[in-house]
Design a protein around this motif. Structure first.
Motif, PDB file in Angstrom:
ATOM      1  N   LYS A  72       0.839  -1.204   0.000  1.00 27.56           N
ATOM      2  CA  LYS A  72       0.000   0.000   0.000  1.00 27.56           C
ATOM      3  C   LYS A  72       0.870   1.248   0.000  1.00 27.56           C
ATOM      4  CE  LYS A  72      -3.793   2.262   2.385  1.00 27.56           C
ATOM      5  NZ  LYS A  72      -4.656   2.297   3.551  1.00 27.56           N
ATOM      6  N   ASP A  73       1.980   1.234   0.771  1.00 22.91           N
ATOM      7  CA  ASP A  73       2.919   2.362   0.764  1.00 22.91           C
ATOM      8  C   ASP A  73       3.420   2.624  -0.650  1.00 22.91           C
ATOM      9  OD1 ASP A  73       2.774   2.787   3.489  1.00 22.91           O
ATOM     10  OD2 ASP A  73       4.618   1.697   3.946  1.00 22.91           O
ATOM     11  N   PHE A  74       3.863   1.560  -1.338  1.00 21.87           N
ATOM     12  CA  PHE A  74       4.409   1.713  -2.684  1.00 21.87           C
ATOM     13  C   PHE A  74       3.368   2.239  -3.657  1.00 21.87           C
ATOM     14  CE2 PHE A  74       7.656  -1.671  -1.544  1.00 21.87           C
ATOM     15  CZ  PHE A  74       8.704  -0.769  -1.459  1.00 21.87           C
ATOM     16  N   PHE A  78       3.525   5.829  -5.278  1.00 20.69           N
ATOM     17  CA  PHE A  78       3.634   5.933  -6.725  1.00 20.69           C
ATOM     18  C   PHE A  78       2.564   6.866  -7.275  1.00 20.69           C
ATOM     19  CE2 PHE A  78       2.616   4.379 -11.005  1.00 20.69           C
ATOM     20  CZ  PHE A  78       3.848   4.574 -11.614  1.00 20.69           C
ATOM     21  N   THR A  79       1.343   6.739  -6.777  1.00 23.69           N
ATOM     22  CA  THR A  79       0.251   7.589  -7.241  1.00 23.69           C
ATOM     23  C   THR A  79       0.493   9.048  -6.873  1.00 23.69           C
ATOM     24  OG1 THR A  79      -1.292   5.750  -6.993  1.00 23.69           O
ATOM     25  CG2 THR A  79      -2.245   7.956  -7.135  1.00 23.69           C
ATOM     26  N   ILE A  80       0.916   9.300  -5.638  1.00 28.16           N
ATOM     27  CA  ILE A  80       1.167  10.675  -5.193  1.00 28.16           C
ATOM     28  C   ILE A  80       2.288  11.306  -6.012  1.00 28.16           C
ATOM     29  CG2 ILE A  80       2.093  12.037  -3.271  1.00 28.16           C
ATOM     30  CD1 ILE A  80       0.369  10.299  -1.403  1.00 28.16           C
ATOM     31  N   ILE A  81       3.349  10.549  -6.265  1.00 25.71           N
ATOM     32  CA  ILE A  81       4.470  11.075  -7.046  1.00 25.71           C
ATOM     33  C   ILE A  81       4.075  11.262  -8.501  1.00 25.71           C
ATOM     34  CG2 ILE A  81       6.784  10.525  -7.909  1.00 25.71           C
ATOM     35  CD1 ILE A  81       7.217   9.122  -5.144  1.00 25.71           C
ATOM     36  N   ILE A 104      11.467  12.403  -0.165  1.00 24.62           N
ATOM     37  CA  ILE A 104      10.400  11.507  -0.614  1.00 24.62           C
ATOM     38  C   ILE A 104      11.085  10.247  -1.131  1.00 24.62           C
ATOM     39  CG2 ILE A 104       8.527  11.133  -2.248  1.00 24.62           C
ATOM     40  CD1 ILE A 104       8.099  14.142  -2.331  1.00 24.62           C
ATOM     41  N   THR A 105      10.682   9.096  -0.592  1.00 22.10           N
ATOM     42  CA  THR A 105      11.170   7.821  -1.102  1.00 22.10           C
ATOM     43  C   THR A 105       9.973   7.050  -1.638  1.00 22.10           C
ATOM     44  OG1 THR A 105      10.920   6.605   0.970  1.00 22.10           O
ATOM     45  CG2 THR A 105      12.988   7.811   0.662  1.00 22.10           C
ATOM     46  N   LEU A 106      10.175   5.812  -2.002  1.00 21.48           N
ATOM     47  CA  LEU A 106       9.057   5.016  -2.504  1.00 21.48           C
ATOM     48  C   LEU A 106       8.070   4.631  -1.417  1.00 21.48           C
ATOM     49  CD1 LEU A 106      10.817   2.641  -5.031  1.00 21.48           C
ATOM     50  CD2 LEU A 106       9.232   4.493  -5.533  1.00 21.48           C
ATOM     51  N   ARG A 107       8.485   4.673  -0.140  1.00 23.28           N
ATOM     52  CA  ARG A 107       7.614   4.227   0.945  1.00 23.28           C
ATOM     53  C   ARG A 107       7.170   5.322   1.887  1.00 23.28           C
ATOM     54  NH1 ARG A 107       9.239   0.473   4.781  1.00 23.28           N
ATOM     55  NH2 ARG A 107       7.030   0.393   5.200  1.00 23.28           N
ATOM     56  N   LYS A 108       7.888   6.449   1.914  1.00 21.75           N
ATOM     57  CA  LYS A 108       7.601   7.434   2.962  1.00 21.75           C
ATOM     58  C   LYS A 108       7.924   8.852   2.518  1.00 21.75           C
ATOM     59  CE  LYS A 108      12.107   6.794   5.225  1.00 21.75           C
ATOM     60  NZ  LYS A 108      12.876   7.408   4.273  1.00 21.75           N
TER      61      LYS A 108
END
Length: 176
Positions: A72-74, A78-81, A104-108
């Motif tokens: 869910k984090d990924f 991904f959607t937010i980015i 900003i990373t892929l998870r947080k």
């Protein structure tokens, strides 16, 4: 590929977007290349990598069920980015915490609030994104005033500074 992405984003004139996307793209590309490199080395050493690939698929499914929060984090990240909701340097409110986006990373997302506290917020905790600096921003002043000062005089002084800034040739056009 890294140079192409950097050039493309640099030409678009959006330096903050470059600072947000480039580290993420580098990480993803690096991970893919390491896995491919390892599989090619094992293949060249004579190992049959087909069982490894099949096992990786089974392990991937098991990890997917066991790590739903990470998935869910990924996906949320991904959607937010992808939709460009936040960038490094934006002032935002996420999961009830406000601050400036530092990483900003892929998870947080890592925020630093206006008192200097750093918050690390997993993307799965973000349901509403409040970006206070998307195309313009308001600047909130926290002005300390002694108890013996006349607050009407303080407000008058602040309004005079505002009028001077709006009349200034350099700052005036930037003020809405």
């Amino acid at each position: 590929l890294n140079s192409f992405i950097e050039y493309t984003l640099h030409e678009s004139g959006n330096r903050r977007r470059l600072g947000t996307l480039l580290p993420i793209v580098r990480t993803v590309i690096g991970m893919v290349l390491v896995v491919l490199f390892a599989l090619m080395i094992l293949s060249e050493l004579g190992m049959n990598i087909v069982p490894l690939l099949a096992g990786a698929g089974v392990v991937g499914i098991a990890v997917g069920f066991g790590a739903q929060s990470m998935v869910k984090d990924f996906l949320t990240g991904f959607t937010i980015i992808l939709e460009d909701l936040i960038q490094v340097g934006d002032a935002v409110r996420l999961a009830g915490k406000s601050g400036v986006v530092e990483l900003i990373t892929l998870r947080k997302v890592q925020l630093r609030d206006f008192e200097g506290i750093v918050y690390t917020i997993p993307f799965s905790e973000i349901t509403i994104v409040e970006n206070m600096t998307k195309y313009f921003s308001y600047y909130v002043l926290n002005v300390g005033v002694d108890y013996h000062e006349d607050t009407d005089e303080v407000i008058k002084a602040m309004q005079d500074v505002d009028a001077d800034l709006r009349a200034d040739a350099q700052f005036g056009p930037s003020i809405l």
